[in-house]
Design an enzyme around this catalytic site. Structure first.
Site, PDB file in Angstrom:
ATOM      1  N   GLU A 369       0.853  -1.196   0.000  1.00  0.00           N
ATOM      2  CA  GLU A 369       0.000   0.000   0.000  1.00  0.00           C
ATOM      3  C   GLU A 369       0.883   1.239   0.000  1.00  0.00           C
ATOM      4  OE1 GLU A 369      -2.501  -0.478   3.448  1.00  0.00           O
ATOM      5  OE2 GLU A 369      -3.547  -2.205   2.595  1.00  0.00           O
ATOM      6  N   HIS A 399      -7.711   1.272   2.498  1.00  0.00           N
ATOM      7  CA  HIS A 399      -7.490   0.780   3.866  1.00  0.00           C
ATOM      8  C   HIS A 399      -8.152   1.695   4.904  1.00  0.00           C
ATOM      9  CE1 HIS A 399      -4.560  -1.827   6.414  1.00  0.00           C
ATOM     10  NE2 HIS A 399      -5.677  -1.569   7.100  1.00  0.00           N
TER      11      HIS A 399
END
Ligand SMILES: NC(=O)C1=CN([C@@H]2O[C@H](COP(=O)(O)OP(=O)(O)OC[C@H]3O[C@@H](n4cnc5c(N)ncnc54)[C@H](O)[C@@H]3O)[C@@H](O)[C@H]2O)C=CC1
Ligand SMILES: O=C(O)CCC(=O)C(=O)O
Length: 521
Positions: A369, A399
């Site tokens: 990420e 997220h």
């Protein structure tokens, strides 16, 4: 620092620098009635109430402790706020600013420095500042390289899910005392290496569970009504009023993989919407409502209209959803992952969506990420990302499962409290890599008492050696427990003159099993 010194980790101040090591001159009585909700003392296992209440050492949840204490704390006078003895060998960069009473033996006692990364809630930063620490607040995650460069200035670090605290980072930071994970997952920290270096790790085990469960409910409805596609079309100016392939969720089956804090919470919400719930977990867990545990993952996959993952990232769960598992799902079913990115093979998911075997998916977490907000969600994070970005009825979120004001405030307060409790009082209740140990308070009346916090290797004969060193003093109370290779002893010793502190510290630190010795007084 030599290899042997690296194993002997020193203590650090938790308050303003005194100019010498006074006992009991630094005893500061705090009226218990003045404990506010954000007072570190109010939530420690060393509050005045602890002087009559007996506490178990297993985590009963912070709420139960706090409620107990706040009701009658006014009746129990004065707790002593502890600070830490800073030994002469503490690896500070700065030169000593003050001389000891007899000239030169005392080094400057600096404030604890805390590095908060990943935009941790500002309440947490303020709480730590109010506890007397210096706090640096950074909005992004740090790479390993940045950590190696910057962390040596800090005794405590707070992270969320993206900053990786590797063995290399841990080995390079012998001054680090504690890591706060301001989230549920702790897979981003090498917990074992941290424990072996005497670094306690704390997290917030359930403060964002509700936020995740609510997100999943919203995703179930959004997927079954193709909401994000319709909204996207309309934003492009296209009116596309359709009902084909859109469903109510009432009467559908939700399959929950991992029936822990989040899974169980979700189960209750889903039943309220009229869904049938089945779940798969590696341990037998009592069902809530009319939910039913199934024996195998395959069984769950073949029966569910919606499959949602709520497992931790551990070796057993990495890659648990791949091509085979997607093929075992019902034709036209939906898949949701808010757990961890590495649990799912996203190429296989893209295949299952492109072939229309699955009718939609929602993905909140990715194997890699971006470390900060902004552009960067592209092929550099994996070849599947450009494919996913093209797919219909696929909800992609950055997220944000735990990203609500409520969750972040609760997490900020819970983890910041745990850090202060550990640094100032030695309490490890709620630690994920240390044995859980706590002692009742040293009170203002307990003059000439000091607290030993001793992290050591879990070997035979250690307590005998330590108690022998302490044998000239009265051990008022002590408690020790172990977890795997490491053990932790807390002991309160009375009748200690300030001239004796350095000697006690040095003797204990030199014991063969020492990992970290701290003295609090
Ligand atoms: N997207 C986000 O922002 C968030 C993601 N999470 C993730 O969700 C995960 C789950 O959170 P909680 O429910 O609080 O954890 P939990 O520890 O309460 O529950 C996890 C459950 O998974 C089960 N489990 C473990 N291995 C399994 C396997 N191989 N197969 C089936 N079940 C298995 C465990 O027995 C346990 O019951 C966290 O570890 C974290 O990685 C948590 C919060 C926010
Ligand atoms: O909010 C975050 O940064 C991480 C949330 C999460 O994944 C967790 O709590 O485990």
């Amino acid at each position: 620092m030599s290899a042997s010194n690296a194993n002997r980790r020193p203590s650090v101040s938790a308050s303003d620098p005194p100019t010498f090591i006074p006992i009991p001159a630094n005893t500061r009585g705090i009226p218990a009635s003045s404990f506010g909700p954000l007072s570190p003392v109010a939530t420690t296992g060393t509050s005045p109430l602890a002087s009559y209440a007996s506490y178990g050492t297993s985590p009963q949840g912070p709420g139960s402790h706090n409620r107990q204490r706040s009701t009658s704390s006014a009746a129990f006078g004065i707790a002593r706020q502890l600070t830490a003895f800073l030994p002469a060998d503490y690896p500070l960069d700065e030169e000593p600013e003050h001389e000891g009473p007899n000239g030169g033996s005392a080094k400057k006692q600096g404030k604890v420095k805390v590095l908060l990364l990943e935009n941790i809630n500002l309440d947490a930063a303020n709480f730590l500042k109010n506890a007397g620490y210096e706090v640096d607040h950074v909005s992004k995650a740090y790479s390993e390289e940045e950590l190696l460069q910057k962390l040596p200035n800090y005794q405590a670090i707070g992270i969320r899910s993206k900053t990786k605290i590797t063995k290399k980072v841990i080995d390079a930071n012998p001054q680090l005392l504690v890591i706060g994970c301001f989230c549920i997952g702790t897979n981003q920290v090498d917990l074992d290496s941290a424990a072996k270096k005497g670094i306690a790790v704390f997290n917030s085990p359930f403060s964002n569970s509700r936020s995740v469960a609510e997100l999943v409910i919203s995703e179930i409805i959004a997927l079954s009504r193709q909401l994000t596609d319709r909204s996207g079309e309309l934003k492009q100016g296209i009116w596309n009023k359709v009902s084909k392939g859109c469903w109510e969720i009432r009467g559908k089956t939700l399959g929950i993989v991992g029936y822990g804090h989040i899974g169980a919470q979700l189960s209750v919400l889903a039943e309220a919407f009229g869904m049938s719930v089945i779940y798969y977990d590696v341990i037998p867990i009592m069902p809530l409502g009319t939910a039913r545990q199934v024996d195998t993952l395959e069984d769950l996959l073949s029966k569910s209209d919606f499959v949602t993952l709520h497992v931790p990232e551990i070796p057993d769960t990495i890659g648990m959803m791949g091509a085979l598992e997607f093929s075992q799902m019902k034709n036209g079913a939906y898949f949701i992952n808010n757990a961890r990115g590495k649990v799912v093979d996203l190429d296989a998911l893209a295949d299952a969506l492109e072939s229309k075997h699955l009718a939609g998916a929602a993905i909140d977490v990715f194997p890699r990420e971006p470390g900060s907000n902004g552009p960067g969600f592209d092929g550099s994070l994996g070849s599947f990302i450009p494919r996913l970005r093209q797919l219909n009825n696929l909800i992609l979120t950055p997220h944000i499962g735990g990203s609500t004001e409520e969750a972040q405030r609760a997490i900020g307060s819970e983890v910041a409290t745990a850090l202060v409790r550990y640094l100032n009082y030695g309490t490890t209740l709620g630690s994920v890599n240390f044995p859980e140990v706590d002692l009742r308070a040293i009170t203002a009346q307990d003059e000439r008492h000091i607290r030993l916090c001793f992290v050591h290797r879990n070997e035979p004969g250690v307590l005998k050696v330590v108690n022998n060193i302490l044998s000239d003093h009265n051990i008022e109370k002590q408690f020790s427990d172990s977890k795997g290779d490491i053990a932790y002893l807390m002991a309160d010793i009375s009748g200690v003159g300030h001239e004796e502190v350095a000697d006690i510290y040095t003797q204990i630190k030199r014991t063969q099993a020492n990992i970290l010795t701290r003295l609090l007084y």
